[in-house]
Design an enzyme around this catalytic site. Structure first.
Site, short mmCIF file in Angstrom:
data_model
loop_
_atom_site.label_atom_id
_atom_site.label_comp_id
_atom_site.label_asym_id
_atom_site.label_seq_id
_atom_site.Cartn_x
_atom_site.Cartn_y
_atom_site.Cartn_z
N THR A 66 0.82 -1.21 0.00
CA THR A 66 0.00 0.00 0.00
C THR A 66 0.85 1.26 0.00
O THR A 66 2.02 1.25 0.37
CB THR A 66 -0.95 0.01 1.21
OG1 THR A 66 -0.19 0.04 2.42
CG2 THR A 66 -1.87 -1.20 1.20
N ASP A 67 0.21 2.35 -0.40
CA ASP A 67 0.87 3.66 -0.38
C ASP A 67 0.48 4.40 0.89
O ASP A 67 -0.18 3.85 1.77
CB ASP A 67 0.53 4.45 -1.65
CG ASP A 67 -0.95 4.77 -1.78
OD1 ASP A 67 -1.70 4.65 -0.80
OD2 ASP A 67 -1.36 5.15 -2.90
N SER A 68 0.84 5.67 0.97
CA SER A 68 0.56 6.45 2.19
C SER A 68 -0.93 6.66 2.42
O SER A 68 -1.34 6.97 3.53
CB SER A 68 1.28 7.81 2.12
OG SER A 68 0.81 8.55 1.01
N GLY A 69 -1.73 6.46 1.38
CA GLY A 69 -3.18 6.58 1.53
C GLY A 69 -3.85 5.28 1.96
O GLY A 69 -5.08 5.23 2.12
N VAL A 96 -3.99 2.48 0.22
CA VAL A 96 -4.50 1.69 -0.91
C VAL A 96 -3.32 1.06 -1.66
O VAL A 96 -2.18 1.51 -1.55
CB VAL A 96 -5.38 2.53 -1.87
CG1 VAL A 96 -6.58 3.10 -1.15
CG2 VAL A 96 -4.58 3.64 -2.52
#
Length: 134
Positions: free
Chosen positions: A15-18, A20
């Site tokens: 996942t990324d910082s969001g 997702v």
């Protein structure tokens, strides 16, 4: 050939910082699906390199992102051989929610068969063609 399905789980590292799945990781998921498809029909990539002298390399990819996957989601990667040439295979793939079947990402991937010694296109080995064509 019929559709092949491979289950996977989204890890935090995917996942990324969001929170997702980072877009490039969908390509990794598709790659894993194709590797497991190949294994399911009786072939390992390292054995194809050693015994047949071939490798498979991605030549072209078209992907559409439809809905995000999130940390800890259960997914299914589908693999379906769409067409084949003398030295290439085209796959249609989807990444779906394992819970409700929603398509999160889909795409078409063209794979080239290349000679392991010089990376030039070479015919797909007959031993593999006989399995995937039947």
């Amino acid at each position: 050939m019929k559709e092949f399905l491979w289950p996977l789980r989204v890890y935090y590292e995917d996942t990324d910082s969001g929170g997702v799945v980072y877009y490039a990781n969908y390509l990794k998921f598709m790659e894993r699906g194709r590797t497991e498809w190949l294994r399911s029909v009786g072939f390992e990539q390292d054995e194809l390199r050693e015994k047949e002298g071939v490798l498979f390399a991605v030549r072209k990819v078209g992907v559409e992102f439809r809905s995000p996957a999130r940390f800890n989601d259960a997914l299914q990667v589908s693999v379906q051989l769409f067409s084949r040439g003398k030295a290439s295979l085209v796959f249609r793939q989807e990444i779906r929610s394992a819970v409700d079947g929603r398509v999160l990402c889909d795409g078409e991937v063209k794979i080239a068969c290349v000679d392991a010694s010089n990376f030039r296109p070479t015919p797909i080995p007959q031993v593999l063609l006989s399995v995937i064509s039947g």
